[in-house]
Design a protein around this motif. Structure first.
Motif, PDB file in Angstrom:
ATOM      1  N   VAL A 147      -3.296   8.712   1.297  1.00  0.00           N
ATOM      2  CA  VAL A 147      -4.208   7.637   1.700  1.00  0.00           C
ATOM      3  C   VAL A 147      -5.573   7.822   1.034  1.00  0.00           C
ATOM      4  O   VAL A 147      -6.220   6.845   0.618  1.00  0.00           O
TER       5      VAL A 147
ATOM      6  N   VAL B 118      -5.313   6.488  -2.328  1.00  0.00           N
ATOM      7  CA  VAL B 118      -5.344   5.022  -2.296  1.00  0.00           C
ATOM      8  C   VAL B 118      -6.780   4.534  -2.220  1.00  0.00           C
ATOM      9  O   VAL B 118      -7.165   3.583  -2.928  1.00  0.00           O
ATOM     10  N   TYR B 119      -7.578   5.168  -1.378  1.00  0.00           N
ATOM     11  CA  TYR B 119      -8.983   4.756  -1.259  1.00  0.00           C
ATOM     12  C   TYR B 119      -9.725   4.977  -2.577  1.00  0.00           C
ATOM     13  O   TYR B 119     -10.555   4.153  -2.981  1.00  0.00           O
TER      14      TYR B 119
ATOM     15  N   TYR C  44      -8.759   2.120  -4.658  1.00  0.00           N
ATOM     16  CA  TYR C  44      -9.439   0.903  -4.215  1.00  0.00           C
ATOM     17  C   TYR C  44     -10.849   0.835  -4.810  1.00  0.00           C
ATOM     18  O   TYR C  44     -11.301  -0.242  -5.259  1.00  0.00           O
TER      19      TYR C  44
ATOM     20  N   PHE D  86       3.352   8.519  -3.754  1.00  0.00           N
ATOM     21  CA  PHE D  86       3.379   7.457  -2.743  1.00  0.00           C
ATOM     22  C   PHE D  86       4.815   7.177  -2.302  1.00  0.00           C
ATOM     23  O   PHE D  86       5.095   7.016  -1.108  1.00  0.00           O
TER      24      PHE D  86
ATOM     25  N   LEU E 152      -0.829   1.535   9.636  1.00  0.00           N
ATOM     26  CA  LEU E 152      -1.934   1.311   8.698  1.00  0.00           C
ATOM     27  C   LEU E 152      -1.769   2.159   7.439  1.00  0.00           C
ATOM     28  O   LEU E 152      -2.045   1.697   6.324  1.00  0.00           O
ATOM     29  N   SER E 153      -1.313   3.399   7.622  1.00  0.00           N
ATOM     30  CA  SER E 153      -1.078   4.277   6.474  1.00  0.00           C
ATOM     31  C   SER E 153       0.012   3.709   5.580  1.00  0.00           C
ATOM     32  O   SER E 153      -0.088   3.765   4.344  1.00  0.00           O
TER      33      SER E 153
ATOM     34  N   VAL F  74       0.838   0.539   5.203  1.00  0.00           N
ATOM     35  CA  VAL F  74       0.262  -0.598   4.481  1.00  0.00           C
ATOM     36  C   VAL F  74      -0.581  -0.106   3.308  1.00  0.00           C
ATOM     37  O   VAL F  74      -0.501  -0.639   2.192  1.00  0.00           O
ATOM     38  N   ALA F  75      -1.368   0.940   3.542  1.00  0.00           N
ATOM     39  CA  ALA F  75      -2.214   1.503   2.480  1.00  0.00           C
ATOM     40  C   ALA F  75      -1.362   2.051   1.341  1.00  0.00           C
ATOM     41  O   ALA F  75      -1.688   1.855   0.157  1.00  0.00           O
ATOM     42  N   ILE F  76      -0.262   2.724   1.664  1.00  0.00           N
ATOM     43  CA  ILE F  76       0.603   3.304   0.633  1.00  0.00           C
ATOM     44  C   ILE F  76       1.236   2.216  -0.225  1.00  0.00           C
ATOM     45  O   ILE F  76       1.286   2.312  -1.457  1.00  0.00           O
TER      46      ILE F  76
ATOM     47  N   TYR G  68       0.031  -0.728  -0.726  1.00  0.00           N
ATOM     48  CA  TYR G  68      -1.058  -1.267  -1.548  1.00  0.00           C
ATOM     49  C   TYR G  68      -1.332  -0.335  -2.722  1.00  0.00           C
ATOM     50  O   TYR G  68      -1.568  -0.789  -3.853  1.00  0.00           O
ATOM     51  N   GLY G  69      -1.293   0.972  -2.473  1.00  0.00           N
ATOM     52  CA  GLY G  69      -1.501   1.942  -3.541  1.00  0.00           C
ATOM     53  C   GLY G  69      -0.432   1.851  -4.611  1.00  0.00           C
ATOM     54  O   GLY G  69      -0.726   1.961  -5.811  1.00  0.00           O
TER      55      GLY G  69
END
Length: 398
Positions: A86, A89-90, A93, A134, A158-159, A161-163, A165-166
């Motif tokens: 995560v 991912v940030y 972003y 990921f 939430l994690s 979803v973030a993965i 997105y990554g």
């Protein structure tokens, strides 16, 4: 490096860390890497190959196998990997949103002919490495989704979803295909063939929409031809050095493009000997995890009561962990069909957790499932079929 070595020294004192078959296979792989360079008369490279294989395969495996011997320690490793993913991912972003294109790690976004792809630092300085991490992290999130309290379950969603997105930000087609096949595998194991087929067909419009956001995947694409040429080059390297290959890192010395296939890369650089050892190491773990996870296991409750106080609750958690590891390693095995990641450190960490689970589960199963000579022979036969199959298919594709 110092912390890793200290961890290894402490880990080897634990029972069955060095003496198990999978550690021996990794040591054999390291030795083959050394011999391969010697056979190619690159004596300085022999030491370098041995060192690289030791520190990227055997050392992570030994440390995790020796230190993660309780359920809590394994869950801590799961949580750490998810947190790291995560955080990456940030970082990605920030790379796509900040004008500088630089994330908090200091890594700059990769502009590949107009396609922006996020990356990190160190062993994750390539978008494909990030994507593969990921991919292997997704099943770990489901473990916490199934076992923890309400708050952790929401964080897990939430994690997840973030993965995803990554994965989109990595723009890695190999990772995307790995995710899709992993989803199909899960649906098949969970709901059966008919339900899985219906769900996959129903999801085709969504999949097409997702694919449209990635770099195109086409057999007529220039990069696709480049991959086929690289695979063909790998087959030629195998013919010239069938037993021990061209040496670790030798693929790029003989071809301008990497193999984009870990199986091709392995037999090209380490020959048939290295490929059989590495293939048997990985797929023996996948095979045993599948047996443990999806067979109707018979276990003794009396054993549960006497073996260090492990309860039926603990046994069921270990069983769920085995399923999680099975899907993670299948994700790797699928993803590396299009990626060259032989010395991918997280793989050997995941394998170490898996072998630890196998050892613990076998304490309570009435008929333990272990790595045997018969299984090794079967895997070698399968490895030969894979090797021959890919090389024969190249004759029709080129």
């Amino acid at each position: 490096m110092v912390v890793g070595m200290l961890g290894a020294i402490f880990a080897v004192t634990k029972k069955n860390v060095i003496t198990n078959h999978h550690t021996m296979l990794l040591f054999t792989l390291c030795l083959i890497g050394f011999i391969s360079e010697v056979f190619n008369f690159y004596f300085v490279g022999a030491i370098a190959a041995l060192t690289k294989l030791l520190f990227s395969t055997a050392l992570p495996f030994i440390v995790i196998l020796g230190l993660a011997f309780t359920r809590k320690s394994k869950e801590f490793i799961f949580a750490t990997i998810i947190f790291a993913a995560v955080a990456i991912v940030y970082n990605g972003y920030q790379q796509v949103t900040l004008p500088s294109g630089i994330g908090w790690s200091g890594a700059e976004i990769l502009d590949q002919h107009g396609d922006l792809r996020i990356k990190f630092v160190g062993i994750f300085s390539d978008p494909n490495d990030v994507g593969l991490l990921f991919l292997m992290t997704i099943p770990l999130i489901f473990y916490f989704r199934e076992t923890q309290n309400w708050l952790v379950r929401q964080i897990s969603v939430l994690s997840l979803v973030a993965i995803f997105y990554g994965i989109y930000l990595t723009n890695s087609r190999g990772t995307l295909l790995g995710v899709l096949v992993l989803i199909v595998l899960y649906l098949y194991k969970r709901y059966g063939k008919i339900v899985a087929n219906v769900l996959v067909i129903s999801a085709i419009p969504v999949l097409l929409l997702v694919f449209s956001g990635f770099r195109s995947i086409s057999a007529s694409e220039e990069s696709a031809h480049g991959r086929l040429d690289a695979w063909y080059a790998g087959s030629q390297m195998l013919k010239s050095n069938p037993l021990f290959g061209t040496g670790l890192g030798g693929f790029l010395d003989n071809h301008h493009l990497t193999a984009h296939n870990t199986y091709v890369l392995c037999w090209s650089e380490l020959g048939v000997a290295g490929f059989l050892v590495w293939f048997s190491f990985l797929f023996s773990i996948i095979f045993i995890l599948h047996k443990i996870s999806f067979s109707e296991l018979q276990f003794s409750k009396e054993k549960l009561n006497v073996k260090k106080g492990i309860t039926e609750f603990e046994f069921n958690r270990y069983l769920l962990m085995s399923k999680v590891m099975f899907y993670s390693l299948c994700g790797y095995a699928i993803g590396v069909v299009f990626l060259s990641r032989l010395t991918f450190v997280p793989l050997y960490m995941f394998c170490a957790v898996s072998v630890g689970l196998m050892q613990q589960m076998n304490l309570f199963i009435d008929k333990p499932i272990k790595f045997t000579g018969q299984l090794f022979k079967k895997l070698c036969l399968i490895a030969f079929c894979v090797l021959i199959g890919i090389n024969l298919s190249l004759k029709f594709l080129l």
